[in-house]
Design a protein around this motif. Sequence first.
Motif, PDB file in Angstrom:
ATOM      1  N   ALA A 273      40.265  93.430  71.160  1.00 53.44           N
ATOM      2  CA  ALA A 273      39.105  93.218  70.302  1.00 53.44           C
ATOM      3  C   ALA A 273      39.452  92.628  68.947  1.00 53.44           C
ATOM      4  N   ALA A 274      40.728  92.584  68.594  1.00 52.67           N
ATOM      5  CA  ALA A 274      41.132  92.138  67.255  1.00 52.67           C
ATOM      6  C   ALA A 274      40.780  90.675  67.033  1.00 52.67           C
ATOM      7  N   ARG A 275      40.340  90.394  65.817  1.00 55.01           N
ATOM      8  CA  ARG A 275      40.024  89.007  65.458  1.00 55.01           C
ATOM      9  C   ARG A 275      41.272  88.146  65.457  1.00 55.01           C
ATOM     10  N   ARG A 276      42.367  88.697  64.946  1.00 53.43           N
ATOM     11  CA  ARG A 276      43.640  87.990  64.874  1.00 53.43           C
ATOM     12  C   ARG A 276      44.750  88.865  65.431  1.00 53.43           C
ATOM     13  N   VAL A 277      45.754  88.215  65.992  1.00 57.60           N
ATOM     14  CA  VAL A 277      46.988  88.875  66.399  1.00 57.60           C
ATOM     15  C   VAL A 277      48.113  88.171  65.639  1.00 57.60           C
ATOM     16  N   VAL A 278      48.674  88.855  64.651  1.00 59.16           N
ATOM     17  CA  VAL A 278      49.723  88.267  63.823  1.00 59.16           C
ATOM     18  C   VAL A 278      51.076  88.639  64.422  1.00 59.16           C
ATOM     19  N   LEU A 279      51.914  87.634  64.639  1.00 63.43           N
ATOM     20  CA  LEU A 279      53.233  87.796  65.258  1.00 63.43           C
ATOM     21  C   LEU A 279      54.282  87.579  64.188  1.00 63.43           C
ATOM     22  N   THR A 280      54.908  88.676  63.731  1.00 61.33           N
ATOM     23  CA  THR A 280      55.778  88.565  62.558  1.00 61.33           C
ATOM     24  C   THR A 280      57.259  88.386  62.924  1.00 61.33           C
ATOM     25  N   GLY A 281      57.519  87.511  63.883  1.00 63.34           N
ATOM     26  CA  GLY A 281      58.870  87.025  64.090  1.00 63.34           C
ATOM     27  C   GLY A 281      59.742  87.777  65.070  1.00 63.34           C
TER      28      GLY A 281
END
Length: 270
Positions: A44-52
Amino acid sequence: MDVQGKLSDGAPGSSGSGAVAVLSDIHGVLPALEAVLEEPDVRAARRVVLTGDLLAGPLPRQTFDRLRALGDRAVWISGNADRELTAGRPDAAGDAVSAWAAGQLRLREKDFLRSLPAAVTREVAGLGPVLFCHATPRDDEEMVLVDSRPERWAEVLEGVPDAVRTVVCGHTHVPYVRFTHGRLVVNPGSVGMPYGRPGAHWALLGPDGGAVTLRHTPFDYDAACDRIARESDFPAAAEWADTYVRARHSAEEALAAFGPGDGRTARTAE
């Protein structure tokens, strides 16, 4: 490096509403990634941030394809392992699986990794502008830990814009939330190579009052180890999976190993 990164969330004028899931240090462990992506809050998340440090592990190409399938929802950030994969094969004696993974990536995958920013700033509901990076805002290998001394935190946060009151990092594979120098620092831990307990660690930011929640997703570790041993061509895939999927290294061991990297040894010797 420009620590301000980019300040946006989707189309121009977007308010940045909605939760943001943060996934770090996947290290090519596709079964762990798949388990997290099936979490309702991640779906459901608007964004999925992938921090490396996303692909340096036993299933690099498969992990890349799964992450790319997230499309515009994914915000990619480069980690030191991603950078090293594109610079030629890492030293096999120091990190055999990364050296092997570098040889598995296709040119298009390496070109994509080279294009990734070292830091990105995004608006998150309830938190305002949040700076996402891999290790610290100024360096993708620098060590900061939950118990790093305040002077060390002052060093690594220098240059972060005053408007940014939340910094999200990764790199050390140990989850924590710390308030220091007027800023909230969040480390979601590692999806694929956790220390301390098995399972995929990640974080959820917002939208309810700017909440920050450290999350843990268990999955079938036996099946994951068997799958990695079966599907990976890395010669030591079975042993690697047994060590890292099952989290055989404790958080205390990790802190002891990483601690000297934040300068505490030099300080003690003074």
